[in-house]
Design a protein around this motif. Structure first.
Motif, PDB file in Angstrom:
ATOM      1  N   ARG A 260     -22.457   0.214  37.508  1.00 17.57           N
ATOM      2  CA  ARG A 260     -21.400   0.572  36.570  1.00 17.57           C
ATOM      3  C   ARG A 260     -21.123  -0.087  35.519  1.00 17.57           C
ATOM      4  O   ARG A 260     -20.927   0.593  34.491  1.00 17.57           O
ATOM      5  N   GLU A 261     -21.338  -1.516  35.330  1.00 16.54           N
ATOM      6  CA  GLU A 261     -21.083  -2.224  34.114  1.00 16.54           C
ATOM      7  C   GLU A 261     -22.300  -1.896  33.223  1.00 16.54           C
ATOM      8  O   GLU A 261     -21.917  -1.702  32.060  1.00 16.54           O
ATOM      9  N   ASN A 262     -23.544  -1.817  33.598  1.00 13.48           N
ATOM     10  CA  ASN A 262     -24.582  -1.413  32.746  1.00 13.48           C
ATOM     11  C   ASN A 262     -24.486   0.016  32.491  1.00 13.48           C
ATOM     12  O   ASN A 262     -24.780   0.375  31.046  1.00 13.48           O
ATOM     13  N   LEU A 263     -23.819   0.980  33.016  1.00 18.73           N
ATOM     14  CA  LEU A 263     -23.677   2.322  32.568  1.00 18.73           C
ATOM     15  C   LEU A 263     -22.580   2.394  31.404  1.00 18.73           C
ATOM     16  O   LEU A 263     -22.937   2.828  30.470  1.00 18.73           O
ATOM     17  N   ARG A 264     -21.608   1.647  31.576  1.00 20.89           N
ATOM     18  CA  ARG A 264     -20.790   1.693  30.438  1.00 20.89           C
ATOM     19  C   ARG A 264     -21.217   0.902  29.089  1.00 20.89           C
ATOM     20  O   ARG A 264     -20.973   1.411  28.119  1.00 20.89           O
ATOM     21  N   LEU A 265     -21.955  -0.171  29.460  1.00 24.45           N
ATOM     22  CA  LEU A 265     -22.416  -1.000  28.229  1.00 24.45           C
ATOM     23  C   LEU A 265     -23.343   0.113  27.504  1.00 24.45           C
ATOM     24  O   LEU A 265     -23.417   0.347  26.243  1.00 24.45           O
ATOM     25  N   ALA A 266     -24.562   0.771  28.350  1.00 23.79           N
ATOM     26  CA  ALA A 266     -25.479   1.727  27.694  1.00 23.79           C
ATOM     27  C   ALA A 266     -24.888   2.707  26.937  1.00 23.79           C
ATOM     28  O   ALA A 266     -25.164   3.166  25.968  1.00 23.79           O
ATOM     29  N   ALA A 267     -23.731   3.376  27.555  1.00 23.35           N
ATOM     30  CA  ALA A 267     -23.029   4.468  26.992  1.00 23.35           C
ATOM     31  C   ALA A 267     -22.218   4.097  25.765  1.00 23.35           C
ATOM     32  O   ALA A 267     -22.546   4.811  24.752  1.00 23.35           O
ATOM     33  N   SER A 268     -21.785   2.777  25.662  1.00 18.37           N
ATOM     34  CA  SER A 268     -21.226   2.447  24.559  1.00 18.37           C
ATOM     35  C   SER A 268     -22.370   2.095  23.355  1.00 18.37           C
ATOM     36  O   SER A 268     -21.857   2.447  22.164  1.00 18.37           O
ATOM     37  N   ILE A 269     -23.314   1.697  23.893  1.00 14.67           N
ATOM     38  CA  ILE A 269     -24.473   1.598  22.647  1.00 14.67           C
ATOM     39  C   ILE A 269     -24.978   2.637  22.260  1.00 14.67           C
ATOM     40  O   ILE A 269     -25.269   2.749  20.762  1.00 14.67           O
ATOM     41  N   LEU A 270     -24.830   3.696  23.052  1.00 14.28           N
ATOM     42  CA  LEU A 270     -25.345   5.176  22.548  1.00 14.28           C
ATOM     43  C   LEU A 270     -24.203   5.675  21.689  1.00 14.28           C
ATOM     44  O   LEU A 270     -24.277   6.967  21.033  1.00 14.28           O
ATOM     45  N   GLY A 271     -23.111   5.270  21.499  1.00 14.36           N
ATOM     46  CA  GLY A 271     -22.027   5.657  20.540  1.00 14.36           C
ATOM     47  C   GLY A 271     -20.750   6.294  21.292  1.00 14.36           C
ATOM     48  O   GLY A 271     -19.882   6.851  20.822  1.00 14.36           O
ATOM     49  N   LEU A 272     -20.796   6.336  22.893  1.00 12.97           N
ATOM     50  CA  LEU A 272     -19.722   7.064  23.343  1.00 12.97           C
ATOM     51  C   LEU A 272     -18.473   6.257  23.275  1.00 12.97           C
ATOM     52  O   LEU A 272     -18.481   5.055  23.381  1.00 12.97           O
ATOM     53  N   ARG A 273     -17.133   6.830  23.143  1.00  9.85           N
ATOM     54  CA  ARG A 273     -16.084   6.194  23.187  1.00  9.85           C
ATOM     55  C   ARG A 273     -15.667   5.986  24.666  1.00  9.85           C
ATOM     56  O   ARG A 273     -16.017   6.655  25.660  1.00  9.85           O
ATOM     57  N   ARG A 274     -14.833   4.973  24.848  1.00  8.36           N
ATOM     58  CA  ARG A 274     -14.229   4.608  26.402  1.00  8.36           C
ATOM     59  C   ARG A 274     -13.991   5.668  26.847  1.00  8.36           C
ATOM     60  O   ARG A 274     -14.095   6.012  28.045  1.00  8.36           O
ATOM     61  N   GLU A 275     -13.120   6.755  26.357  1.00  9.49           N
ATOM     62  CA  GLU A 275     -12.664   7.785  27.125  1.00  9.49           C
ATOM     63  C   GLU A 275     -13.781   8.863  27.590  1.00  9.49           C
ATOM     64  O   GLU A 275     -13.775   9.301  28.584  1.00  9.49           O
ATOM     65  N   GLU A 276     -14.719   8.934  26.745  1.00  4.52           N
ATOM     66  CA  GLU A 276     -15.926   9.703  26.831  1.00  4.52           C
ATOM     67  C   GLU A 276     -16.627   9.185  28.100  1.00  4.52           C
ATOM     68  O   GLU A 276     -17.194   9.783  28.984  1.00  4.52           O
ATOM     69  N   ILE A 277     -16.789   7.801  28.283  1.00  4.16           N
ATOM     70  CA  ILE A 277     -17.686   7.088  29.242  1.00  4.16           C
ATOM     71  C   ILE A 277     -16.816   7.407  30.408  1.00  4.16           C
ATOM     72  O   ILE A 277     -17.265   7.697  31.549  1.00  4.16           O
ATOM     73  N   GLU A 278     -15.538   7.091  30.496  1.00  4.87           N
ATOM     74  CA  GLU A 278     -14.742   7.336  31.821  1.00  4.87           C
ATOM     75  C   GLU A 278     -14.692   8.832  32.280  1.00  4.87           C
ATOM     76  O   GLU A 278     -14.666   8.974  33.456  1.00  4.87           O
ATOM     77  N   ALA A 279     -14.760   9.694  31.391  1.00  7.32           N
ATOM     78  CA  ALA A 279     -14.959  11.134  31.635  1.00  7.32           C
ATOM     79  C   ALA A 279     -16.247  11.561  32.420  1.00  7.32           C
ATOM     80  O   ALA A 279     -16.332  12.477  33.161  1.00  7.32           O
ATOM     81  N   ARG A 280     -17.245  10.919  32.019  1.00  5.72           N
ATOM     82  CA  ARG A 280     -18.795  11.079  32.482  1.00  5.72           C
ATOM     83  C   ARG A 280     -19.138  10.311  33.660  1.00  5.72           C
ATOM     84  O   ARG A 280     -19.953  10.560  34.208  1.00  5.72           O
ATOM     85  N   ALA A 281     -18.516   8.995  33.683  1.00  7.22           N
ATOM     86  CA  ALA A 281     -19.017   8.193  34.658  1.00  7.22           C
ATOM     87  C   ALA A 281     -19.287   8.557  36.070  1.00  7.22           C
ATOM     88  O   ALA A 281     -20.181   8.180  36.432  1.00  7.22           O
ATOM     89  N   GLU A 282     -18.442   9.224  36.572  1.00  7.46           N
ATOM     90  CA  GLU A 282     -18.671   9.595  37.987  1.00  7.46           C
ATOM     91  C   GLU A 282     -19.866  10.605  38.124  1.00  7.46           C
ATOM     92  O   GLU A 282     -20.493  10.638  39.300  1.00  7.46           O
ATOM     93  N   ASP A 283     -20.142  11.603  37.294  1.00  8.99           N
ATOM     94  CA  ASP A 283     -21.001  12.286  37.241  1.00  8.99           C
ATOM     95  C   ASP A 283     -22.040  11.769  37.061  1.00  8.99           C
ATOM     96  O   ASP A 283     -23.303  12.084  37.735  1.00  8.99           O
ATOM     97  N   ILE A 284     -22.322  10.779  36.221  1.00 12.81           N
ATOM     98  CA  ILE A 284     -23.505  10.248  36.009  1.00 12.81           C
ATOM     99  C   ILE A 284     -23.871   9.197  37.335  1.00 12.81           C
ATOM    100  O   ILE A 284     -25.145   9.253  37.759  1.00 12.81           O
ATOM    101  N   VAL A 285     -22.869   8.673  37.839  1.00 16.14           N
ATOM    102  CA  VAL A 285     -23.122   7.658  39.098  1.00 16.14           C
ATOM    103  C   VAL A 285     -23.422   8.668  40.209  1.00 16.14           C
ATOM    104  O   VAL A 285     -24.459   8.405  41.181  1.00 16.14           O
ATOM    105  N   ALA A 286     -22.962   9.962  40.355  1.00 13.64           N
ATOM    106  CA  ALA A 286     -23.440  10.961  41.369  1.00 13.64           C
ATOM    107  C   ALA A 286     -24.910  11.400  41.086  1.00 13.64           C
ATOM    108  O   ALA A 286     -25.698  11.507  41.877  1.00 13.64           O
TER     109      ALA A 286
END
Length: 150
Positions: free
Chosen positions: A110-136
Motif C-alpha cells: 500500500r505504501e509503495n502504491l502511494r509512492l509510485a502514484a505520487s511519482i507519476l504525478g497523482l495528487r493525494r486525493e486521486e491516489i486515495e480515490a483509486r487505491a482500493e481499485d488498484i488493490v483489488a
C-alpha cells in the motif's frame, strides 16, 4: 546432482516467508534471548516442488496470483534461497525482469502504491480515490498488501 541431460533439477523445493503484523515485531523477534515468543506467522509461498527440465526444452510457469510463480523464478535464478529442498541448474541463468523492480522493499504494498502514484504525478486525493481499485486489481491474498514487499 542433476544428470548432464537436465538443465534444471529441483527436489522438495519450498520457500516460507515470515509475516510480521507490526514493524517492530521484526526487531522483537531478533532481541537478545528471543523473549521466548514468536512474533511472526509463516506463509509458504512454494511447497514441495519436484521438477526436471531437460536441456534444450522450454517450460512455462502459469498460475494465479499468490501461487508461487515469482518465488520459484527467484529460487531458479538464485536471488532467493529455499527454506527446504534444493534446485540446481546447468548453464547460465539470468533474470530478465524483476517483478519488484522500483519498489521500496521495506514499504508495504500500500505504501509503495502511494509512492509510485505520487511519482507519476497523482495528487493525494486521486491516489486515495483509486487505491482500493488498484488493490483489488492486484488480486493479492488478504492482508498481503499491508506487508513489506520484501
Amino acid at each position: 546432482m542433476p544428470s548432464e541431460t537436465l538443465a534444471i533439477s529441483a527436489r522438495g523445493l519450498a520457500k516460507a516467508y515470515r509475516l510480521f503484523d507490526r514493524g517492530h515485531h521484526r526487531l522483537l523477534q531478533h532481541a537478545p534471548g528471543g523473549l521466548g515468543k514468536r512474533f511472526y506467522r509463516e506463509h509458504w509461498a512454494l511447497e514441495e516442488l519436484d521438477l526436471d527440465v531437460p536441456a534444450g526444452e522450454s517450460v512455462a510457469v502459469i498460475g494465479r496470483n499468490g501461487s508461487g510463480k515469482s518465488t520459484f523464478l527467484q529460487l531458479l535464478c538464485g536471488t532467493s534461497t529455499p527454506t527446504r529442498g534444493w534446485i540446481e541448474t546447468r548453464g547460465r541463468v539470468a533474470p530478465l525482469l524483476e517483478l519488484g523492480a522500483g519498489f521500496a522493499p521495506e514499504f508495504t504494498g500500500r505504501e509503495n502504491l502511494r509512492l509510485a502514484a505520487s511519482i507519476l504525478g497523482l495528487r493525494r486525493e486521486e491516489i486515495e480515490a483509486r487505491a482500493e481499485d488498484i488493490v483489488a486489481f492486484a488480486d493479492l491474498p488478504r492482508g498481503f498488501i499491508d506487508q513489506p514487499v520484501k
